[in-house]
Scaffold this active site. Sequence first.
Site, short mmCIF file in Angstrom:
data_model
loop_
_atom_site.label_atom_id
_atom_site.label_comp_id
_atom_site.label_asym_id
_atom_site.label_seq_id
_atom_site.Cartn_x
_atom_site.Cartn_y
_atom_site.Cartn_z
N CYS A 1 74.24 122.39 22.77
CA CYS A 1 75.00 122.95 21.66
C CYS A 1 74.29 124.24 21.33
O CYS A 1 73.06 124.25 21.15
CB CYS A 1 74.99 122.01 20.45
N CYS B 1 79.81 128.40 23.47
CA CYS B 1 79.95 127.15 22.72
C CYS B 1 80.17 126.01 23.70
O CYS B 1 81.12 126.06 24.50
CB CYS B 1 81.15 127.30 21.78
N1 DGL Z 1 77.85 125.77 18.93
C1 DGL Z 1 78.79 124.82 19.38
C2 DGL Z 1 78.39 124.10 20.63
O1 DGL Z 1 77.70 124.70 21.44
C3 DGL Z 1 79.61 124.00 18.44
C4 DGL Z 1 79.05 123.46 17.19
C5 DGL Z 1 80.17 122.96 16.33
O2 DGL Z 1 81.00 123.78 15.91
O3 DGL Z 1 80.25 121.74 16.11
O4 DGL Z 1 78.73 122.96 20.84
#
Ligand code: DGL
Length: 284
Positions: free
Chosen positions: A204, A69
């Site tokens: 993301c 993440c």
């Molecule tokens: N998948 C996550 C990232 O890479 C976060 C998305 C979220 O929860 O806002 O930033």
Amino acid sequence: MIGVFDSGLGGLTVLAALTRRFPEQPFIYLGDHAHVPYGNRPSEEIIDLTRASVEALFRRGCKLVVLGCNTATAVAARRLQQTWLPATLWKADGYNVVGIVAPTVEAATQTPWAVTTPQYPQKFLTDRIAVFGTTRTIASNVYAEEIRKRCPKVTVVQQVCSELAGAIEQGAKEVELERLVQTGIDGAVAQAGGEALHRAILGCTHFPLVEHLFRRHLPPATRILSQPEIVADSLEDYLSRHPHYRSNGSVEGAVLFTTGDPDEASERARIFAGDGPRFRRYED
Ligand code: DGL
């Protein structure tokens, strides 16, 4: 055992690349669906939530946790690695947590993370790189800072896509996802003053799920860096230097946990594969 963490489904894009690369390696995935999305939350909250999930994976026997993440990495990784972990008994037992910004910056700049000053020929690189991310990832400025340290002549265009991860989690219709992607790309192109974007970082882990939409709307010459593959490359290198984190076993796919509703998470995860992976509820 190696853990992979994300606020929700996005980290499954990273997990898929890791399970392809390390078919013998057992993985445990934790999606914090009870709190997704993270991207617009205050930083301290993201740090607390990320710490809780990392600890949950440690308790399940994951000696190494990969933050799948960007938001958690951009906001929490340094705090967890430098302040929290050293003050715990986990550290003494060799538990560790790694993020995904560093390998992405390494790939974007073709410079090892340990090298923090411009080297030849990167010193003269004048590319324009677009970074798309959540509000908190972009506000952290981590991509721009770390890229510019190594490649000072590169122009980094940072574009917030504040609603996209949430819309992917909610299973929004393709037309709505396309609208959000298009808005983000328009913003990046405007910031670049209409000049060519040489590369794009989908910063993301939810965004690879709509990579086809980014591809459709980005100029054809813009190369999209594939973060899941970059993270797999980086983990391969890390494990060759720290082989004790590696374990072999006959595994039938990763074990997936969610802090939310397992049926809902499994249903939403069908976006990845027709028959969809099954989630179990995480309980202490
Ligand atoms: N998948 C996550 C990232 O890479 C976060 C998305 C979220 O929860 O806002 O930033």
